[in-house]
Design a protein around this motif. Structure first.
Motif, PDB file in Angstrom:
ATOM      1  N   TYR A 145       0.822  -1.326   0.039  1.00 31.83           N
ATOM      2  CA  TYR A 145      -0.307   0.061  -0.032  1.00 31.83           C
ATOM      3  C   TYR A 145       0.890   1.608   0.002  1.00 31.83           C
ATOM      4  O   TYR A 145       0.510   2.527  -0.713  1.00 31.83           O
ATOM      5  CB  TYR A 145      -0.798   0.119   1.548  1.00 31.83           C
ATOM      6  N   THR A 146       1.627   1.572   0.323  1.00 38.91           N
ATOM      7  CA  THR A 146       2.809   2.703   1.053  1.00 38.91           C
ATOM      8  C   THR A 146       3.515   2.663  -0.646  1.00 38.91           C
ATOM      9  O   THR A 146       3.718   4.057  -0.535  1.00 38.91           O
ATOM     10  CB  THR A 146       3.367   2.351   1.770  1.00 38.91           C
ATOM     11  N   ALA A 147       4.014   1.931  -1.013  1.00 40.39           N
ATOM     12  CA  ALA A 147       4.692   1.849  -2.494  1.00 40.39           C
ATOM     13  C   ALA A 147       3.216   2.371  -3.690  1.00 40.39           C
ATOM     14  O   ALA A 147       3.632   3.409  -4.150  1.00 40.39           O
ATOM     15  CB  ALA A 147       5.153   0.398  -2.970  1.00 40.39           C
ATOM     16  N   VAL A 148       2.054   2.195  -3.200  1.00 34.64           N
ATOM     17  CA  VAL A 148       0.704   2.254  -4.666  1.00 34.64           C
ATOM     18  C   VAL A 148       0.881   4.119  -3.978  1.00 34.64           C
ATOM     19  O   VAL A 148       0.415   5.178  -4.956  1.00 34.64           O
ATOM     20  CB  VAL A 148      -0.004   1.966  -4.011  1.00 34.64           C
ATOM     21  N   PHE A 149       0.685   3.970  -3.454  1.00 35.33           N
ATOM     22  CA  PHE A 149       0.175   5.493  -2.453  1.00 35.33           C
ATOM     23  C   PHE A 149       1.707   6.795  -2.952  1.00 35.33           C
ATOM     24  O   PHE A 149       1.116   7.715  -3.254  1.00 35.33           O
ATOM     25  CB  PHE A 149       0.963   5.131  -0.843  1.00 35.33           C
ATOM     26  N   GLY A 150       3.336   6.216  -2.936  1.00 34.43           N
ATOM     27  CA  GLY A 150       4.108   7.195  -3.225  1.00 34.43           C
ATOM     28  C   GLY A 150       3.987   7.203  -4.784  1.00 34.43           C
ATOM     29  O   GLY A 150       3.949   8.028  -5.203  1.00 34.43           O
ATOM     30  N   LYS A 151       3.544   6.317  -5.053  1.00 37.02           N
ATOM     31  CA  LYS A 151       3.400   6.582  -6.550  1.00 37.02           C
ATOM     32  C   LYS A 151       2.283   7.351  -7.079  1.00 37.02           C
ATOM     33  O   LYS A 151       2.378   7.802  -8.471  1.00 37.02           O
ATOM     34  CB  LYS A 151       3.756   5.115  -7.613  1.00 37.02           C
ATOM     35  N   GLY A 152       1.201   6.724  -6.463  1.00 34.87           N
ATOM     36  CA  GLY A 152       0.152   7.522  -6.790  1.00 34.87           C
ATOM     37  C   GLY A 152      -0.086   9.308  -6.677  1.00 34.87           C
ATOM     38  O   GLY A 152      -0.050  10.317  -7.108  1.00 34.87           O
ATOM     39  N   LEU A 153       0.820   9.543  -5.605  1.00 36.73           N
ATOM     40  CA  LEU A 153       1.554  10.490  -5.348  1.00 36.73           C
ATOM     41  C   LEU A 153       2.304  11.729  -5.663  1.00 36.73           C
ATOM     42  O   LEU A 153       1.946  12.127  -6.682  1.00 36.73           O
ATOM     43  CB  LEU A 153       2.014  10.946  -3.612  1.00 36.73           C
ATOM     44  N   VAL A 154       3.122  10.964  -6.317  1.00 37.74           N
ATOM     45  CA  VAL A 154       3.866  11.858  -7.654  1.00 37.74           C
ATOM     46  C   VAL A 154       3.098  12.044  -8.567  1.00 37.74           C
ATOM     47  O   VAL A 154       3.246  12.461  -9.330  1.00 37.74           O
ATOM     48  CB  VAL A 154       5.502  10.707  -8.065  1.00 37.74           C
ATOM     49  N   GLU A 155       2.511  11.192  -9.094  1.00 35.87           N
ATOM     50  CA  GLU A 155       1.409  11.632 -10.503  1.00 35.87           C
ATOM     51  C   GLU A 155       0.428  12.683 -10.350  1.00 35.87           C
ATOM     52  O   GLU A 155       0.109  12.831 -10.872  1.00 35.87           O
ATOM     53  CB  GLU A 155       0.538   9.996 -10.850  1.00 35.87           C
ATOM     54  N   LEU A 156      -0.045  12.277  -8.605  1.00 34.05           N
ATOM     55  CA  LEU A 156      -1.250  13.623  -8.480  1.00 34.05           C
ATOM     56  C   LEU A 156      -0.723  14.490  -8.561  1.00 34.05           C
ATOM     57  O   LEU A 156      -0.925  15.765  -8.930  1.00 34.05           O
ATOM     58  CB  LEU A 156      -1.821  13.509  -7.189  1.00 34.05           C
ATOM     59  N   GLY A 157       1.212  14.710  -8.566  1.00 32.35           N
ATOM     60  CA  GLY A 157       1.642  16.174  -8.091  1.00 32.35           C
ATOM     61  C   GLY A 157       2.276  16.824  -9.428  1.00 32.35           C
ATOM     62  O   GLY A 157       1.579  17.661 -10.066  1.00 32.35           O
ATOM     63  N   ALA A 158       1.720  16.037 -10.115  1.00 30.84           N
ATOM     64  CA  ALA A 158       2.463  16.130 -11.231  1.00 30.84           C
ATOM     65  C   ALA A 158       1.133  16.621 -11.946  1.00 30.84           C
ATOM     66  O   ALA A 158       0.703  18.027 -12.961  1.00 30.84           O
ATOM     67  CB  ALA A 158       2.600  15.504 -12.643  1.00 30.84           C
ATOM     68  N   GLU A 159      -0.043  16.153 -11.806  1.00 32.56           N
ATOM     69  CA  GLU A 159      -1.958  17.067 -12.324  1.00 32.56           C
ATOM     70  C   GLU A 159      -1.839  18.460 -11.183  1.00 32.56           C
ATOM     71  O   GLU A 159      -2.813  19.715 -12.250  1.00 32.56           O
ATOM     72  CB  GLU A 159      -1.955  15.795 -12.302  1.00 32.56           C
ATOM     73  N   CYS A 160      -1.404  18.187 -10.178  1.00 32.09           N
ATOM     74  CA  CYS A 160      -1.893  19.745  -9.063  1.00 32.09           C
ATOM     75  C   CYS A 160      -0.588  19.909  -8.050  1.00 32.09           C
ATOM     76  O   CYS A 160      -0.106  19.592  -7.517  1.00 32.09           O
ATOM     77  CB  CYS A 160      -2.586  19.040  -7.820  1.00 32.09           C
ATOM     78  N   PRO A 161      -0.321  21.122  -9.347  1.00 33.65           N
ATOM     79  CA  PRO A 161       0.885  21.833  -8.740  1.00 33.65           C
ATOM     80  C   PRO A 161       0.430  23.019  -7.212  1.00 33.65           C
ATOM     81  O   PRO A 161       1.497  23.110  -6.564  1.00 33.65           O
ATOM     82  CB  PRO A 161       1.048  22.809  -9.308  1.00 33.65           C
ATOM     83  N   ASP A 162      -0.953  22.308  -6.962  1.00 35.92           N
ATOM     84  CA  ASP A 162      -0.750  23.143  -5.158  1.00 35.92           C
ATOM     85  C   ASP A 162      -0.831  21.719  -4.529  1.00 35.92           C
ATOM     86  O   ASP A 162      -1.121  22.497  -3.176  1.00 35.92           O
ATOM     87  CB  ASP A 162      -2.139  23.658  -5.811  1.00 35.92           C
ATOM     88  N   VAL A 163      -0.266  20.850  -4.715  1.00 40.94           N
ATOM     89  CA  VAL A 163      -0.252  19.895  -3.650  1.00 40.94           C
ATOM     90  C   VAL A 163       0.741  19.586  -3.655  1.00 40.94           C
ATOM     91  O   VAL A 163       1.898  19.744  -4.447  1.00 40.94           O
ATOM     92  CB  VAL A 163      -1.249  18.038  -4.256  1.00 40.94           C
ATOM     93  N   ALA A 164       1.316  19.535  -1.623  1.00 41.44           N
ATOM     94  CA  ALA A 164       2.165  19.711  -1.054  1.00 41.44           C
ATOM     95  C   ALA A 164       2.297  18.370   0.305  1.00 41.44           C
ATOM     96  O   ALA A 164       1.381  18.205   0.371  1.00 41.44           O
ATOM     97  CB  ALA A 164       2.706  20.952  -0.178  1.00 41.44           C
ATOM     98  N   LEU A 208      -6.640   5.478  -3.702  1.00 40.36           N
ATOM     99  CA  LEU A 208      -5.476   6.314  -4.432  1.00 40.36           C
ATOM    100  C   LEU A 208      -7.221   7.406  -4.893  1.00 40.36           C
ATOM    101  O   LEU A 208      -7.449   8.033  -5.402  1.00 40.36           O
ATOM    102  CB  LEU A 208      -5.333   6.125  -5.794  1.00 40.36           C
ATOM    103  N   GLY A 209      -8.155   6.629  -5.560  1.00 41.80           N
ATOM    104  CA  GLY A 209      -9.653   7.600  -5.481  1.00 41.80           C
ATOM    105  C   GLY A 209     -10.206   8.012  -4.508  1.00 41.80           C
ATOM    106  O   GLY A 209     -10.517   8.997  -4.333  1.00 41.80           O
ATOM    107  N   LEU A 210      -9.554   7.865  -2.812  1.00 39.55           N
ATOM    108  CA  LEU A 210     -10.267   8.385  -1.702  1.00 39.55           C
ATOM    109  C   LEU A 210      -9.170  10.101  -1.724  1.00 39.55           C
ATOM    110  O   LEU A 210      -9.330  10.373  -0.997  1.00 39.55           O
ATOM    111  CB  LEU A 210      -9.710   7.584  -0.820  1.00 39.55           C
ATOM    112  N   LEU A 211      -7.559   9.455  -2.058  1.00 38.52           N
ATOM    113  CA  LEU A 211      -6.780  10.383  -2.379  1.00 38.52           C
ATOM    114  C   LEU A 211      -7.024  11.505  -2.820  1.00 38.52           C
ATOM    115  O   LEU A 211      -7.014  12.565  -2.621  1.00 38.52           O
ATOM    116  CB  LEU A 211      -5.476   9.886  -2.514  1.00 38.52           C
ATOM    117  N   ARG A 212      -7.921  11.027  -4.484  1.00 38.18           N
ATOM    118  CA  ARG A 212      -8.150  12.517  -5.259  1.00 38.18           C
ATOM    119  C   ARG A 212      -9.376  13.340  -4.455  1.00 38.18           C
ATOM    120  O   ARG A 212      -9.538  14.413  -4.618  1.00 38.18           O
ATOM    121  CB  ARG A 212      -8.216  12.210  -6.707  1.00 38.18           C
ATOM    122  N   ALA A 213     -10.561  12.001  -4.511  1.00 37.78           N
ATOM    123  CA  ALA A 213     -11.723  12.473  -3.187  1.00 37.78           C
ATOM    124  C   ALA A 213     -10.974  14.334  -2.196  1.00 37.78           C
ATOM    125  O   ALA A 213     -11.657  14.913  -1.998  1.00 37.78           O
ATOM    126  CB  ALA A 213     -11.823  12.095  -2.713  1.00 37.78           C
TER     127      ALA A 213
END
Length: 353
Positions: free
Chosen positions: A41-60, A178-183
């Motif tokens: 799960y941790t690796a899935v989260f980390g990968k999704g977070l990087v991809e989300l960071g590319a979409e959303c420049p306001d994510v820190a 990752l759906g919850l992260l986006r939500a």
């Protein structure tokens, strides 16, 4: 000042040597056995977070001395200006995130469930009271195997359910996480937390761009039966489905509901479940005392006092280090244990009579 790895000659790899799993070469630190299969799960989260960071420049992203352990190191490498390791200062990390949220930043605070307890006052006073959209990603939620009793993430459901304006969620697999992260990123009406375990994901999620936000405040009925309904949380969803399959062979038909949002809960789905079932079992990988089951039992009693309920979770005691699978089985949080609780609940009316 935190300096990890002092318990063994760690060299330049202090964080790695801080918490090595069993089965490594003490001379090199390399794993002697590498298990194939789905990612953690941790690796899935980390990968999704990087991809989300590319979409959303306001994510820190904010973590507390655990960029490797929380899977946030890849985000730090990809977006160093948007990554903050506050060290072992979880309370400061939460308040810092709240400050960022006031300026339009979407902070994702990624901390182990057990260590986020250190920032509880800050969660209430600095995030919740102002309804600030701070996201809390709680790694190592539930039983943590060999990490031991200090790392058990057994208390986040009760402590987050009590926080006003807080959304509380738990995914059944990596894709839903990752759906919850986006939500969470889309939610702007207060803080949002979700929990995930120290375990492998039962699925291999697609790219973040292919994952839609998990509809806010909704449950998902995965199996329909007529005898008993299981309201399952997170990791217990798949286990509850396995229990239901076993019980079906005995002629007992069980409904399984993925209660991915604990707060707010899905009022429409709950009403439908109450209309069709007289026995409901709540299952969670967390302490049963004041957890989701206790929360739902009180609601069900007010709405449908004739419905029999039972709560199945971790009892009020310290859980010591052991393989995670063994811990789950010893607490009856495997398929066999859940099936046994369903049978007992289903038979309770006859026994009472």
């Amino acid at each position: 000042i935190t300096q990890k790895g002092k318990g063994f000659p760690a060299g330049e790899h202090g964080e790695k040597w801080h918490a090595l799993p069993p089965g490594h070469d003490p001379a090199t630190g390399k794993q002697l056995t590498v298990s194939a299969g789905n990612p953690a799960y941790t690796a899935v989260f980390g990968k999704g977070l990087v991809e989300l960071g590319a979409e959303c420049p306001d994510v820190a992203v904010i973590t507390a001395a655990m960029p490797g352990g929380t899977g946030t190191a890849p985000f730090a490498k990809a977006y160093p200006a948007r990554f903050f390791d506050v060290g072992i200062a979880e309370g400061h990390g939460v308040t810092f995130a709240a400050g960022l949220a006031t300026r339009g930043v979407r902070p994702v605070v990624t901390i182990y469930s057990t260590f986020l307890q250190r920032g509880y006052d800050n969660i209430i006073h600095d995030a919740a009271l102002q309804k600030l959209p701070v996201i809390f990603a709680m790694d190592r939620a539930g039983l943590v195997g060999e990490d031991g009793e200090t790392h058990m993430g057994l208390y986040d459901i009760p402590y987050m359910l009590t926080v006003p304006n807080m959304t509380v969620a738990a995914p059944k697999d990596g894709t839903e996480m990752l759906g919850l992260l986006r939500a969470a990123v889309e939610h702007t009406e207060g803080p949002f937390c979700f929990r995930y375990p120290r375990d492998t994901s039962p699925d291999v999620p697609p790219a973040m761009a292919e994952i839609a936000a998990t509809p806010y405040g909704t449950w998902d009925v995965l199996r329909k039966g007529r005898d008993v309904a299981i309201l399952a949380v997170g990791t217990m969803v798949g286990t509850a489905l396995a229990a239901a399959e076993a019980l079906a062979a005995e002629g007992l038909e069980v409904t399984v509901v993925n209660c991915r949002y604990l707060k707010p809960y899905d009022e429409v789905t709950l009403a439908a479940i109450l209309a069709d079932h007289s026995h409901i079992l709540m299952v969670e990988e967390g302490v049963a005392t004041n957890g989701f089951g206790a929360y739902m039992a009180a609601i069900i009693h007010r709405q449908s006092p004739q419905v029999r309920t039972a709560v199945h979770g971790v009892p009020d005691k310290i859980i010591y280090a052991a393989p995670r699978k063994k811990q789950l089985a010893s607490l009856g949080l495997d398929a066999a244990g859940i099936a046994e609780r369903v049978r007992a609940l289903h038979d309770s009316e006859a026994l009472a009579g």
